[in-house]
Design a protein around this motif. Sequence first.
Motif, PDB file in Angstrom:
ATOM      1  N   ASP A  26       6.266  -7.688  -8.546  1.00 38.30           N
ATOM      2  CA  ASP A  26       7.615  -8.175  -8.855  1.00 38.30           C
ATOM      3  C   ASP A  26       8.139  -7.661 -10.188  1.00 38.30           C
ATOM      4  O   ASP A  26       9.353  -7.575 -10.381  1.00 38.30           O
ATOM      5  CB  ASP A  26       7.641  -9.708  -8.867  1.00 38.30           C
ATOM      6  CG  ASP A  26       7.374 -10.297  -7.495  1.00 38.30           C
ATOM      7  OD1 ASP A  26       7.769  -9.673  -6.493  1.00 38.30           O
ATOM      8  OD2 ASP A  26       6.762 -11.394  -7.435  1.00 38.30           O
ATOM      9  N   THR A  27       7.238  -7.301 -11.116  1.00 40.41           N
ATOM     10  CA  THR A  27       7.688  -6.904 -12.455  1.00 40.41           C
ATOM     11  C   THR A  27       7.225  -5.515 -12.859  1.00 40.41           C
ATOM     12  O   THR A  27       7.899  -4.861 -13.657  1.00 40.41           O
ATOM     13  CB  THR A  27       7.205  -7.920 -13.504  1.00 40.41           C
ATOM     14  OG1 THR A  27       5.766  -7.962 -13.495  1.00 40.41           O
ATOM     15  CG2 THR A  27       7.748  -9.306 -13.206  1.00 40.41           C
ATOM     16  N   ASP A  28       6.075  -5.061 -12.334  1.00 38.11           N
ATOM     17  CA  ASP A  28       5.548  -3.753 -12.739  1.00 38.11           C
ATOM     18  C   ASP A  28       6.367  -2.635 -12.101  1.00 38.11           C
ATOM     19  O   ASP A  28       6.717  -2.687 -10.920  1.00 38.11           O
ATOM     20  CB  ASP A  28       4.083  -3.605 -12.329  1.00 38.11           C
ATOM     21  CG  ASP A  28       3.157  -4.535 -13.105  1.00 38.11           C
ATOM     22  OD1 ASP A  28       3.636  -5.164 -14.062  1.00 38.11           O
ATOM     23  OD2 ASP A  28       1.971  -4.635 -12.743  1.00 38.11           O
ATOM     24  N   GLU A  29       6.643  -1.605 -12.894  1.00 36.25           N
ATOM     25  CA  GLU A  29       7.323  -0.416 -12.369  1.00 36.25           C
ATOM     26  C   GLU A  29       6.290   0.616 -11.906  1.00 36.25           C
ATOM     27  O   GLU A  29       5.182   0.672 -12.440  1.00 36.25           O
ATOM     28  CB  GLU A  29       8.234   0.201 -13.445  1.00 36.25           C
ATOM     29  CG  GLU A  29       9.442  -0.638 -13.784  1.00 36.25           C
ATOM     30  CD  GLU A  29      10.463  -0.715 -12.641  1.00 36.25           C
ATOM     31  OE1 GLU A  29      10.269  -0.039 -11.607  1.00 36.25           O
ATOM     32  OE2 GLU A  29      11.443  -1.459 -12.801  1.00 36.25           O
ATOM     33  N   PRO A  30       6.633   1.409 -10.870  1.00 34.78           N
ATOM     34  CA  PRO A  30       7.943   1.499 -10.206  1.00 34.78           C
ATOM     35  C   PRO A  30       8.121   0.519  -9.045  1.00 34.78           C
ATOM     36  O   PRO A  30       9.113   0.594  -8.321  1.00 34.78           O
ATOM     37  CB  PRO A  30       7.927   2.938  -9.677  1.00 34.78           C
ATOM     38  CG  PRO A  30       6.499   3.173  -9.318  1.00 34.78           C
ATOM     39  CD  PRO A  30       5.701   2.446 -10.376  1.00 34.78           C
ATOM     40  N   PHE A  31       7.167  -0.411  -8.870  1.00 33.35           N
ATOM     41  CA  PHE A  31       7.190  -1.285  -7.692  1.00 33.35           C
ATOM     42  C   PHE A  31       8.414  -2.205  -7.690  1.00 33.35           C
ATOM     43  O   PHE A  31       8.998  -2.462  -6.632  1.00 33.35           O
ATOM     44  CB  PHE A  31       5.890  -2.088  -7.622  1.00 33.35           C
ATOM     45  CG  PHE A  31       4.676  -1.225  -7.799  1.00 33.35           C
ATOM     46  CD1 PHE A  31       4.349  -0.276  -6.851  1.00 33.35           C
ATOM     47  CD2 PHE A  31       3.884  -1.344  -8.932  1.00 33.35           C
ATOM     48  CE1 PHE A  31       3.242   0.549  -7.019  1.00 33.35           C
ATOM     49  CE2 PHE A  31       2.778  -0.533  -9.108  1.00 33.35           C
ATOM     50  CZ  PHE A  31       2.458   0.421  -8.147  1.00 33.35           C
ATOM     51  N   ASN A  62       0.838  -1.210   0.000  1.00 34.85           N
ATOM     52  CA  ASN A  62       0.000   0.000   0.000  1.00 34.85           C
ATOM     53  C   ASN A  62       0.865   1.250   0.000  1.00 34.85           C
ATOM     54  O   ASN A  62       0.562   2.223  -0.693  1.00 34.85           O
ATOM     55  CB  ASN A  62      -0.940  -0.005   1.201  1.00 34.85           C
ATOM     56  CG  ASN A  62      -2.245  -0.719   0.928  1.00 34.85           C
ATOM     57  OD1 ASN A  62      -3.291  -0.094   0.805  1.00 34.85           O
ATOM     58  ND2 ASN A  62      -2.193  -2.043   0.819  1.00 34.85           N
ATOM     59  N   ILE A  63       1.951   1.236   0.762  1.00 35.06           N
ATOM     60  CA  ILE A  63       2.861   2.381   0.775  1.00 35.06           C
ATOM     61  C   ILE A  63       3.469   2.578  -0.609  1.00 35.06           C
ATOM     62  O   ILE A  63       3.581   3.712  -1.104  1.00 35.06           O
ATOM     63  CB  ILE A  63       3.956   2.179   1.840  1.00 35.06           C
ATOM     64  CG1 ILE A  63       3.341   2.236   3.245  1.00 35.06           C
ATOM     65  CG2 ILE A  63       5.047   3.241   1.698  1.00 35.06           C
ATOM     66  CD1 ILE A  63       4.299   1.838   4.349  1.00 35.06           C
ATOM     67  N   MET A  64       3.875   1.502  -1.257  1.00 33.03           N
ATOM     68  CA  MET A  64       4.443   1.613  -2.605  1.00 33.03           C
ATOM     69  C   MET A  64       3.451   2.252  -3.573  1.00 33.03           C
ATOM     70  O   MET A  64       3.829   3.097  -4.398  1.00 33.03           O
ATOM     71  CB  MET A  64       4.873   0.237  -3.120  1.00 33.03           C
ATOM     72  CG  MET A  64       6.175  -0.277  -2.548  1.00 33.03           C
ATOM     73  SD  MET A  64       6.908  -1.597  -3.551  1.00 33.03           S
ATOM     74  CE  MET A  64       5.758  -2.943  -3.262  1.00 33.03           C
ATOM     75  N   ARG A  65       2.194   1.822  -3.524  1.00 33.97           N
ATOM     76  CA  ARG A  65       1.197   2.401  -4.422  1.00 33.97           C
ATOM     77  C   ARG A  65       1.052   3.906  -4.182  1.00 33.97           C
ATOM     78  O   ARG A  65       0.945   4.696  -5.124  1.00 33.97           O
ATOM     79  CB  ARG A  65      -0.157   1.716  -4.255  1.00 33.97           C
ATOM     80  CG  ARG A  65      -0.173   0.248  -4.636  1.00 33.97           C
ATOM     81  CD  ARG A  65      -1.548  -0.221  -5.078  1.00 33.97           C
ATOM     82  NE  ARG A  65      -2.616   0.157  -4.174  1.00 33.97           N
ATOM     83  CZ  ARG A  65      -3.033  -0.587  -3.143  1.00 33.97           C
ATOM     84  NH1 ARG A  65      -2.451  -1.741  -2.872  1.00 33.97           N
ATOM     85  NH2 ARG A  65      -4.029  -0.181  -2.391  1.00 33.97           N
ATOM     86  N   GLN A 101      13.535  -3.559  -5.152  1.00 39.52           N
ATOM     87  CA  GLN A 101      14.973  -3.770  -5.280  1.00 39.52           C
ATOM     88  C   GLN A 101      15.743  -2.849  -4.344  1.00 39.52           C
ATOM     89  O   GLN A 101      16.723  -3.265  -3.699  1.00 39.52           O
ATOM     90  CB  GLN A 101      15.402  -3.541  -6.734  1.00 39.52           C
ATOM     91  CG  GLN A 101      14.999  -4.653  -7.687  1.00 39.52           C
ATOM     92  CD  GLN A 101      15.425  -4.357  -9.119  1.00 39.52           C
ATOM     93  OE1 GLN A 101      15.649  -3.198  -9.500  1.00 39.52           O
ATOM     94  NE2 GLN A 101      15.531  -5.408  -9.926  1.00 39.52           N
ATOM     95  N   ALA A 102      15.339  -1.581  -4.262  1.00 42.50           N
ATOM     96  CA  ALA A 102      16.011  -0.639  -3.372  1.00 42.50           C
ATOM     97  C   ALA A 102      15.854  -1.063  -1.920  1.00 42.50           C
ATOM     98  O   ALA A 102      16.798  -0.947  -1.121  1.00 42.50           O
ATOM     99  CB  ALA A 102      15.443   0.769  -3.574  1.00 42.50           C
TER     100      ALA A 102
END
Length: 497
Positions: free
Chosen positions: A379-384, A353-356, A389-390
């Motif tokens: 796992d594949t959609d950006e910017p997630f 939720n924070i990523m979104r 990875q970061a």
Amino acid sequence: MTGHTWLWTPPRSTPTSVGVGQLLRAYRQAHGLTQQQLADRLGFDQSYVSKVESGRRAIHDISTLRHIARNLALSPEDVGLAPGSMTDRRRETAPRSPAAEQAAASQRAWRLTRDHLNHHRISLARAAVRLYPETDRLGSGLLARPGWVWDTPVDIDDVTLGWHDSAEAPTIRGDEPETAGSRPLLGGGGQQNRYQRYTRAMRDLDRPTLFENRLSFRLLDIGGDGTAGPSTDNHPSLSFAHTTYFDAVDVCETVAHETAAAMAGSGLSWPALPFRARIGDPFDFTRRAALPSINTLTIRHDRGGQASFFLHRRSAGSVATAGGVYHVIPAGVFQPSGITPFHHEADFDLWRNIMRELSEELLGNPEHDGSSSSPIDYDTDEPFRSFEQARRSGAMRVSYFGIGLDALTLFGEILTVVVVDADAFDRLFGSMVQTNAEGSVVTAGPNRSVTEGIPFTHSALRRLVDTEPIAPSAAACLELAWRHRETLLGMRMRAAS
């Protein structure tokens, strides 16, 4: 106090700046409408819409602008009107019945109170918190039970989320007799013919731009004693069930509206707050739909030991709650991005939720509003993918402080922080936007880059918390981050600017 060297909010990049014609064209294209379909929606002639879109016809009449905003569910600012100017003040030429006059007066009073609420949320929260025992207070505008805020930041992965499919329905819904004073009359029919829900009144009388009744996660219980340690059974735990956004708003904004009306009248006292009294124990989540927001303080930390943080000025014309205040960025309701079981399974996760919200509020990407039938592939959609990875590399660290309740609305407030190394921040958020759908990002001055943020110093924090209209949950995130700055940043920060 705000000055040219302190907090500065850039003007929002709305279609108003390029005229109503381009606004109508952008709206029509975004919604897949023809000019005729848009004209039908507005009750205009197609040729009139064509002239406005092409710039051959300008609209200067305020009532026409109000009509467009109301029918397209736009904010007053979007069509070039001042906030709160949606009420049509033209004289009625035809006489109205006593019942209609009474309803109109009730709705005018409701709008005035709503406007007072949106302009005084911080002072109202600070007054409301004093209604409760001092032991239940967290800062100047939040409520919390002992153990709800942890003695040290907890990694977001160590917060356990539990699910209950068979939670009992709440008994407090916002349509109780005690809420009558916060629900205006409908046209005609006397005192019994009131709006049944606060959100219905908002829809008709003061609709924000972002106003959708989405599936959300209802908070049921909070576990853990607030003391972090090596024992794996002492991690924070939060239990949830399903609810909807409007179920929570019907209670939370009603109790806030009642508080604003009391403060503007005889003052805050329990006899003047019958609905708040009916709710009773604010920590009893079995009686009402307790919907939490996830409030995340974003900190950029460079190798030289300097750090900065980011603020958001939320537009009262765009959001249903917490409008007109400074807030941490990102902040958003804990809810899935869609309604299918796949969305639920993928999105029942604080970090996702924070990523979104980072994607939407810092990068300006479209909101994941449930319109897609396919769940996000984190796992594949950006910017997630890059966010994850970061985080795995240690360049982005996400921590949980705890949880509180906004004293004004009784909304749940999950308090978190994300610390991003400067190199990673510049790579991930180098294209950070100045404005988004909910408001504007704040800088420390009009000539500062939006990616610089505000210096994370004690003097800046105190000036902000003590003198600016900052949301109680945002103030709590800042103060907790400062208290734990050595843990969060891996170094000792100076206590002065």
